[in-house]
Design a protein around this motif. Structure first.
Motif, PDB file in Angstrom:
ATOM      1  N   GLY A  94      46.797  -5.925  20.281  1.00  0.00           N
ATOM      2  CA  GLY A  94      47.130  -5.958  18.867  1.00  0.00           C
ATOM      3  C   GLY A  94      46.863  -7.310  18.241  1.00  0.00           C
ATOM      4  N   MET A  95      47.046  -8.363  19.043  1.00  0.00           N
ATOM      5  CA  MET A  95      46.823  -9.717  18.533  1.00  0.00           C
ATOM      6  C   MET A  95      45.358  -9.983  18.211  1.00  0.00           C
ATOM      7  SD  MET A  95      49.329 -12.094  20.902  1.00  0.00           S
ATOM      8  CE  MET A  95      48.514 -13.591  20.318  1.00  0.00           C
ATOM      9  N   LEU A  96      44.447  -9.285  18.875  1.00  0.00           N
ATOM     10  CA  LEU A  96      43.022  -9.478  18.582  1.00  0.00           C
ATOM     11  C   LEU A  96      42.743  -9.289  17.101  1.00  0.00           C
ATOM     12  CD1 LEU A  96      41.097  -7.675  21.471  1.00  0.00           C
ATOM     13  CD2 LEU A  96      41.271 -10.120  21.062  1.00  0.00           C
ATOM     14  N   GLY A  97      43.233  -8.177  16.576  1.00  0.00           N
ATOM     15  CA  GLY A  97      42.983  -7.884  15.169  1.00  0.00           C
ATOM     16  C   GLY A  97      43.834  -8.721  14.241  1.00  0.00           C
ATOM     17  N   PHE A  98      45.114  -8.896  14.582  1.00  0.00           N
ATOM     18  CA  PHE A  98      45.986  -9.630  13.668  1.00  0.00           C
ATOM     19  C   PHE A  98      45.610 -11.096  13.571  1.00  0.00           C
ATOM     20  CE2 PHE A  98      49.639 -12.254  12.692  1.00  0.00           C
ATOM     21  CZ  PHE A  98      50.004 -11.730  11.467  1.00  0.00           C
ATOM     22  N   THR A  99      45.270 -11.726  14.696  1.00  0.00           N
ATOM     23  CA  THR A  99      44.896 -13.141  14.666  1.00  0.00           C
ATOM     24  C   THR A  99      43.653 -13.358  13.820  1.00  0.00           C
ATOM     25  OG1 THR A  99      45.833 -13.434  16.879  1.00  0.00           O
ATOM     26  CG2 THR A  99      44.354 -15.146  16.076  1.00  0.00           C
ATOM     27  N   PHE A 100      42.686 -12.457  13.969  1.00  0.00           N
ATOM     28  CA  PHE A 100      41.479 -12.518  13.142  1.00  0.00           C
ATOM     29  C   PHE A 100      41.838 -12.377  11.665  1.00  0.00           C
ATOM     30  CE2 PHE A 100      38.269  -9.741  11.029  1.00  0.00           C
ATOM     31  CZ  PHE A 100      37.290 -10.707  10.845  1.00  0.00           C
ATOM     32  N   PHE A 101      42.707 -11.417  11.352  1.00  0.00           N
ATOM     33  CA  PHE A 101      43.147 -11.190   9.981  1.00  0.00           C
ATOM     34  C   PHE A 101      43.877 -12.407   9.431  1.00  0.00           C
ATOM     35  CE2 PHE A 101      46.727 -10.002   7.252  1.00  0.00           C
ATOM     36  CZ  PHE A 101      46.089  -9.350   6.221  1.00  0.00           C
ATOM     37  N   ALA A 102      44.874 -12.902  10.170  1.00  0.00           N
ATOM     38  CA  ALA A 102      45.706 -13.998   9.691  1.00  0.00           C
ATOM     39  C   ALA A 102      44.903 -15.279   9.500  1.00  0.00           C
ATOM     40  CB  ALA A 102      46.855 -14.234  10.664  1.00  0.00           C
ATOM     41  N   ASP A 103      44.039 -15.593  10.460  1.00  0.00           N
ATOM     42  CA  ASP A 103      43.255 -16.818  10.381  1.00  0.00           C
ATOM     43  C   ASP A 103      42.335 -16.804   9.165  1.00  0.00           C
ATOM     44  OD1 ASP A 103      42.163 -19.343  11.598  1.00  0.00           O
ATOM     45  OD2 ASP A 103      40.342 -18.138  11.659  1.00  0.00           O
ATOM     46  N   ILE A 134      34.368 -14.919   8.207  1.00  0.00           N
ATOM     47  CA  ILE A 134      34.386 -13.742   9.081  1.00  0.00           C
ATOM     48  C   ILE A 134      33.718 -14.062  10.424  1.00  0.00           C
ATOM     49  CG2 ILE A 134      33.573 -11.369   9.373  1.00  0.00           C
ATOM     50  CD1 ILE A 134      35.771 -11.636   7.326  1.00  0.00           C
ATOM     51  N   GLY A 135      32.569 -14.719  10.368  1.00  0.00           N
ATOM     52  CA  GLY A 135      31.847 -15.052  11.594  1.00  0.00           C
ATOM     53  C   GLY A 135      32.641 -15.983  12.495  1.00  0.00           C
ATOM     54  N   SER A 136      33.295 -16.981  11.908  1.00  0.00           N
ATOM     55  CA  SER A 136      34.103 -17.903  12.680  1.00  0.00           C
ATOM     56  C   SER A 136      35.291 -17.194  13.313  1.00  0.00           C
ATOM     57  CB  SER A 136      34.588 -19.043  11.779  1.00  0.00           C
ATOM     58  OG  SER A 136      35.366 -19.972  12.507  1.00  0.00           O
ATOM     59  N   GLY A 137      35.917 -16.293  12.555  1.00  0.00           N
ATOM     60  CA  GLY A 137      37.041 -15.534  13.089  1.00  0.00           C
ATOM     61  C   GLY A 137      36.627 -14.587  14.197  1.00  0.00           C
ATOM     62  N   LEU A 138      35.459 -13.987  14.056  1.00  0.00           N
ATOM     63  CA  LEU A 138      34.968 -13.072  15.092  1.00  0.00           C
ATOM     64  C   LEU A 138      34.638 -13.816  16.384  1.00  0.00           C
ATOM     65  CD1 LEU A 138      32.652 -10.610  13.102  1.00  0.00           C
ATOM     66  CD2 LEU A 138      34.866 -10.123  14.170  1.00  0.00           C
ATOM     67  N   PHE A 139      34.201 -15.055  16.260  1.00  0.00           N
ATOM     68  CA  PHE A 139      33.934 -15.851  17.460  1.00  0.00           C
ATOM     69  C   PHE A 139      35.216 -16.037  18.263  1.00  0.00           C
ATOM     70  CE2 PHE A 139      34.081 -20.035  19.501  1.00  0.00           C
ATOM     71  CZ  PHE A 139      33.032 -19.921  20.390  1.00  0.00           C
ATOM     72  N   GLN A 140      36.306 -16.378  17.571  1.00  0.00           N
ATOM     73  CA  GLN A 140      37.579 -16.556  18.260  1.00  0.00           C
ATOM     74  C   GLN A 140      38.069 -15.234  18.838  1.00  0.00           C
ATOM     75  OE1 GLN A 140      39.494 -19.522  18.877  1.00  0.00           O
ATOM     76  NE2 GLN A 140      40.300 -17.961  20.262  1.00  0.00           N
ATOM     77  N   LEU A 172      35.092  -2.914  12.722  1.00  0.00           N
ATOM     78  CA  LEU A 172      34.276  -2.909  11.506  1.00  0.00           C
ATOM     79  C   LEU A 172      35.110  -2.750  10.239  1.00  0.00           C
ATOM     80  CD1 LEU A 172      31.609  -2.911   9.991  1.00  0.00           C
ATOM     81  CD2 LEU A 172      31.351  -0.479  10.541  1.00  0.00           C
ATOM     82  N   PRO A 173      36.008  -1.764  10.151  1.00  0.00           N
ATOM     83  CA  PRO A 173      36.811  -1.662   8.921  1.00  0.00           C
ATOM     84  C   PRO A 173      37.716  -2.862   8.714  1.00  0.00           C
ATOM     85  CG  PRO A 173      37.618  -0.139  10.604  1.00  0.00           C
ATOM     86  CD  PRO A 173      36.302  -0.655  11.086  1.00  0.00           C
ATOM     87  N   LEU A 174      38.183  -3.481   9.798  1.00  0.00           N
ATOM     88  CA  LEU A 174      39.010  -4.685   9.660  1.00  0.00           C
ATOM     89  C   LEU A 174      38.193  -5.822   9.059  1.00  0.00           C
ATOM     90  CD1 LEU A 174      41.637  -6.228  10.148  1.00  0.00           C
ATOM     91  CD2 LEU A 174      40.840  -6.683  12.480  1.00  0.00           C
ATOM     92  N   CYS A 175      36.947  -5.952   9.492  1.00  0.00           N
ATOM     93  CA  CYS A 175      36.066  -6.989   8.933  1.00  0.00           C
ATOM     94  C   CYS A 175      35.840  -6.760   7.438  1.00  0.00           C
ATOM     95  CB  CYS A 175      34.732  -7.004   9.668  1.00  0.00           C
ATOM     96  SG  CYS A 175      34.822  -7.594  11.374  1.00  0.00           S
ATOM     97  N   LEU A 176      35.659  -5.523   7.057  1.00  0.00           N
ATOM     98  CA  LEU A 176      35.456  -5.210   5.636  1.00  0.00           C
ATOM     99  C   LEU A 176      36.710  -5.491   4.826  1.00  0.00           C
ATOM    100  CD1 LEU A 176      33.493  -1.850   6.057  1.00  0.00           C
ATOM    101  CD2 LEU A 176      32.560  -4.047   5.297  1.00  0.00           C
ATOM    102  N   LEU A 177      37.874  -5.166   5.391  1.00  0.00           N
ATOM    103  CA  LEU A 177      39.142  -5.462   4.717  1.00  0.00           C
ATOM    104  C   LEU A 177      39.294  -6.963   4.499  1.00  0.00           C
ATOM    105  CD1 LEU A 177      42.095  -4.856   3.805  1.00  0.00           C
ATOM    106  CD2 LEU A 177      42.738  -5.004   6.221  1.00  0.00           C
ATOM    107  N   VAL A 178      39.059  -7.740   5.549  1.00  0.00           N
ATOM    108  CA  VAL A 178      39.209  -9.188   5.462  1.00  0.00           C
ATOM    109  C   VAL A 178      38.173  -9.779   4.510  1.00  0.00           C
ATOM    110  CG1 VAL A 178      39.064 -11.330   6.765  1.00  0.00           C
ATOM    111  CG2 VAL A 178      40.254  -9.361   7.737  1.00  0.00           C
ATOM    112  N   LEU A 179      36.971  -9.247   4.534  1.00  0.00           N
ATOM    113  CA  LEU A 179      35.916  -9.728   3.645  1.00  0.00           C
ATOM    114  C   LEU A 179      36.331  -9.588   2.184  1.00  0.00           C
ATOM    115  CD1 LEU A 179      33.028 -10.871   3.815  1.00  0.00           C
ATOM    116  CD2 LEU A 179      32.174  -8.534   3.647  1.00  0.00           C
TER     117      LEU A 179
END
Length: 283
Positions: A94-103, A134-140, A172-179
């Motif tokens: 769960g942290m994979l998605g939330f950390t990306f979102f929060a950061d 988005i790219g920086s967050g996806l790297f982490q 993918l939908p999480l990336c679009l939401l964050v974008l």
């Protein structure tokens, strides 16, 4: 000469969904270069350097796992997880998605304000900064993903489920939401400087109102529908399916959710392109 200049973000800036995709494609080389620079700048000057990208998720995972599984004695449910290590795997997924979102969301309000020199450069495409975030967050997230795989093998003594290859579909939908959120919040941050303080509190609230430390089944049924209004609820559930449980995502719901998030990202892009015309005046 001054009368011939077009302010950045003027009426000529395209704001359609097609333009959103074309801007990303035409500037892909610049986005990649800026993303690499952004990742490197995060750890520049620190003694451990890029090693922090591995240590940070491990430290947070250890703290959360100890507090929620040992202090509060929480379990994920009899059918999915019974031991602290099983709880840790579900939590980390769960942290994979939330950390990306929060950061990404926490960075958004100051994204344009911190680079006023780029705002005044007419030729610089400001909208691509959201793709850099988005790219920086996806790297982490990718680093955390490999950490999760190692933890899974050590805990289970077996290879991960083949369904892990489906993770990009759930992300993918999480990336679009964050974008979409980065475009909206970064533009608001120019005009409303307090938005950065508010976003920090909202992200913290979202952490506890998302099924990060507990399964959706632990939520009383009378409140469960409200939790499903949170997009992270669906993302976390589908991510755990493909990474830990070994099930395929609900393809119908995932397709519909991805379409909705694409529309949201398009709306965020439209908002950014329509509000950016005043950035130079404010900054």
């Amino acid at each position: 000469m001054k009368s011939t200049l077009i302010k950045p973000g003027g009426n000529r800036e395209p704001a359609s969904p097609v333009a959103m995709i074309l801007h990303a494609w035409k500037n892909r080389a610049l986005i990649l270069t800026l993303t690499r620079r952004d990742i490197a700048s995060r750890y520049r000057g620190s003694a451990l350097g890029m090693l922090w990208s591995i240590l940070n998720p491990l430290l947070m995972l250890a703290i959360y796992t100890f507090v929620f599984s040992q202090v509060f004695r929480m379990r994920w449910g009899s059918e999915a997880a019974t031991s602290p290590m099983d709880f840790a795997l579900m939590l980390f997924a769960g942290m994979l998605g939330f950390t990306f979102f929060a950061d990404s969301v926490n960075r958004a309000p100051g994204l344009i304000v911190s680079t006023p020199n780029l705002v005044k450069k007419i030729v610089f495409p400001l909208e691509i900064q959201a793709f850099v975030v988005i790219g920086s967050g996806l790297f982490q997230a990718l680093i955390s993903f490999f950490v999760l795989l190692v933890a899974y093998v050590l805990a289970k003594g077996t290879a991960p489920h083949w369904t892990i290859v489906l993770l990009p579909f759930t992300f993918l939908p999480l990336c679009l939401l964050v974008l979409g959120m980065v475009w909206i919040l970064s533009s608001l941050g120019v005009y409303l400087r307090d938005i950065g303080q508010l976003v920090g509190h909202l992200v913290t609230m979202t952490m506890f109102l998302s099924p990060l430390f507990y399964p959706v089944t632990a939520i009383p049924e009378s409140f469960r529908r409200l939790f499903y209004l949170n997009p992270l609820t669906f993302v976390m559930g589908e991510t755990r399916k493909v990474l830990i449980i070994g099930q395929q995502p609900a393809w119908g719901a995932l397709t519909l959710f991805t379409l909705c998030m694409f529309l949201f990202a398009s709306a965020g892009f439209w908002w950014f392109q329509r509000t950016r015309r005043g950035f130079a005046d404010v900054l």
